[in-house]
Design an enzyme around this catalytic site. Structure first.
Site, PDB file in Angstrom:
ATOM      1  N   ASP A  67       0.816  -1.216   0.000  1.00 20.55           N
ATOM      2  CA  ASP A  67       0.000   0.000   0.000  1.00 20.55           C
ATOM      3  C   ASP A  67       0.850   1.266   0.000  1.00 20.55           C
ATOM      4  O   ASP A  67       0.475   2.274  -0.601  1.00 20.55           O
ATOM      5  CB  ASP A  67      -0.929  -0.001   1.216  1.00 20.55           C
ATOM      6  CG  ASP A  67      -1.996  -1.089   1.126  1.00 20.55           C
ATOM      7  OD1 ASP A  67      -2.622  -1.202   0.059  1.00 20.55           O
ATOM      8  OD2 ASP A  67      -2.200  -1.818   2.111  1.00 20.55           O
ATOM      9  N   ILE A  70       2.016   1.919  -3.595  1.00 21.97           N
ATOM     10  CA  ILE A  70       0.882   2.417  -4.380  1.00 21.97           C
ATOM     11  C   ILE A  70       0.606   3.873  -4.034  1.00 21.97           C
ATOM     12  O   ILE A  70       0.334   4.700  -4.915  1.00 21.97           O
ATOM     13  CB  ILE A  70      -0.369   1.553  -4.128  1.00 21.97           C
ATOM     14  CG1 ILE A  70      -0.132   0.120  -4.598  1.00 21.97           C
ATOM     15  CG2 ILE A  70      -1.592   2.148  -4.830  1.00 21.97           C
ATOM     16  CD1 ILE A  70      -1.225  -0.851  -4.199  1.00 21.97           C
ATOM     17  N   ASN A  71       0.702   4.209  -2.760  1.00 23.06           N
ATOM     18  CA  ASN A  71       0.490   5.586  -2.321  1.00 23.06           C
ATOM     19  C   ASN A  71       1.503   6.529  -2.956  1.00 23.06           C
ATOM     20  O   ASN A  71       1.148   7.589  -3.482  1.00 23.06           O
ATOM     21  CB  ASN A  71       0.571   5.662  -0.797  1.00 23.06           C
ATOM     22  CG  ASN A  71       0.440   7.074  -0.266  1.00 23.06           C
ATOM     23  OD1 ASN A  71       1.344   7.889  -0.416  1.00 23.06           O
ATOM     24  ND2 ASN A  71      -0.680   7.369   0.354  1.00 23.06           N
ATOM     25  N   LEU A 215     -16.630   3.385  -1.814  1.00 19.42           N
ATOM     26  CA  LEU A 215     -16.412   3.239  -3.256  1.00 19.42           C
ATOM     27  C   LEU A 215     -15.325   4.221  -3.662  1.00 19.42           C
ATOM     28  O   LEU A 215     -15.190   5.291  -3.066  1.00 19.42           O
ATOM     29  CB  LEU A 215     -17.697   3.525  -4.034  1.00 19.42           C
ATOM     30  CG  LEU A 215     -18.898   2.609  -3.737  1.00 19.42           C
ATOM     31  CD1 LEU A 215     -20.148   3.136  -4.432  1.00 19.42           C
ATOM     32  CD2 LEU A 215     -18.605   1.180  -4.172  1.00 19.42           C
ATOM     33  N   GLU A 271       1.744   5.182   6.058  1.00 19.11           N
ATOM     34  CA  GLU A 271       2.638   6.249   6.496  1.00 19.11           C
ATOM     35  C   GLU A 271       2.002   7.024   7.650  1.00 19.11           C
ATOM     36  O   GLU A 271       0.890   7.543   7.509  1.00 19.11           O
ATOM     37  CB  GLU A 271       2.947   7.204   5.338  1.00 19.11           C
ATOM     38  CG  GLU A 271       3.801   6.593   4.244  1.00 19.11           C
ATOM     39  CD  GLU A 271       5.181   6.194   4.744  1.00 19.11           C
ATOM     40  OE1 GLU A 271       5.781   6.962   5.529  1.00 19.11           O
ATOM     41  OE2 GLU A 271       5.656   5.108   4.369  1.00 19.11           O
TER      42      GLU A 271
END
Length: 299
Positions: A67, A70-71, A215, A271
């Site tokens: 993650d 990706i961030n 979503l 983070e």
């Protein structure tokens, strides 16, 4: 096979010895796909590689990692200006892979890589905190955040998401809820928060569905608060169904303001960010992401 535009894979340095990944890349190259590979070793590398990707004219920048990777890649992409901004592809290689799992990215590396290169690019939202830090998946606060940020790296490497549970049980006697006030559109709450989840995505902490109604393309953030004065009774109450649980507070808004009388820490896609005041807002259709056609997080 059909021809596909070039892509650039930004690979977390912890995954450089992944032999199945090397084989998957070699196979796709033999099939005619152009895949550039760059490796990150420190903060800022991903942003530099996104700039390079634009100069190369690739259609997709693939985030290869967890993650946090990706961030970093998605944050760099939304800061790009002009036309022909690459889409985001996702190759899950981290400890938890919460965002990738929730949007339906295949676990098999070859299938995930093909999706990242050839999948449909869909406009999705991101979120921004205090006009600076961004997250694509979720901001989590409370004692759960302290557990995930304090869990030793060696324990995470050995046990994966189970390591968070073990470390949390070891720290149970020192953990306290966070007193805070949260405001949003038609929402106001004040009290003691055991866990706070503000989601663009649905899950965090290795598969915990903190915001099950979220979503990624509806222009809204989902909020879920687990309340309680004492850690253990509140934890037990979370085992009840949502309808029967008085310790769960929910809301939805395009923004949330959080104030606390003391420093609290939010985990933004892995983070940590500490402070007493947070303004969290959605950035609608901030970037394009290559997703499976049956992605459950699309409206």
């Amino acid at each position: 096979m059909a021809e596909f535009p070039a892509s650039l894979l930004i690979l977390n340095g912890k995954s450089t010895d992944n032999l199945p990944l090397r084989e998957a890349i070699m196979l796709l190259r033999e099939e005619g796909m152009t895949i550039h590979v760059r490796v990150t070793w420190e903060k800022g590398d991903a942003a530099r590689y996104v700039e390079e990707a634009r100069k190369l004219g690739v259609a997709t920048v693939i985030a290869g990692g967890g993650d946090g990777t990706i961030n970093e890649v998605s944050t760099a992409l939304i800061q790009c200006e002009g036309d022909d901004i690459p889409a985001l592809g996702i190759l899950p290689l981290g400890t938890a892979n919460d965002f990738a799992t929730s949007v339906g990215i295949p676990e098999a590396l070859d299938k995930a890589l093909k999706l990242a290169i050839a999948g449909d690019a869909i406009a999705i939202d991101m979120a921004q905190v205090n006009k600076q830090t961004c997250f694509i998946n979720m901001a989590t606060g409370g004692f759960g955040t302290r557990i995930t940020t304090e869990t030793p790296e060696k324990l995470k490497a050995a046990l994966g998401s189970v390591s968070y549970i073990i470390h949390g049980l070891m720290r149970m006697d020192t953990l306290q809820p966070d007193r805070c006030e949260i405001r949003g559109e038609n929402f106001h709450w004040q009290g003691d928060a055991l866990v706070i989840g503000i989601g663009n995505g649905r899950q965090a902490g290795g598969g915990q569905q903190l915001c099950p109604n979220a979503l990624i393309n509806d222009g809204l953030l989902q909020l879920r608060i687990f309340t309680g004065d004492e850690i253990l009774p509140a934890l037990v109450s979370t085992l009840k169904s949502d309808e029967d649980n008085p310790n769960i507070i929910e809301g939805a808004s395009s923004w949330f303001d959080i104030q606390a009388p003391h420093d609290i820490t939010f985990n933004l896609d892995g983070e940590p960010l500490s402070g007493q005041n947070f303004h969290i807002e959605i950035l609608p259709a901030a970037l394009r992401c290559r997703l499976p056609p049956d992605c459950p997080l699309l409206r």
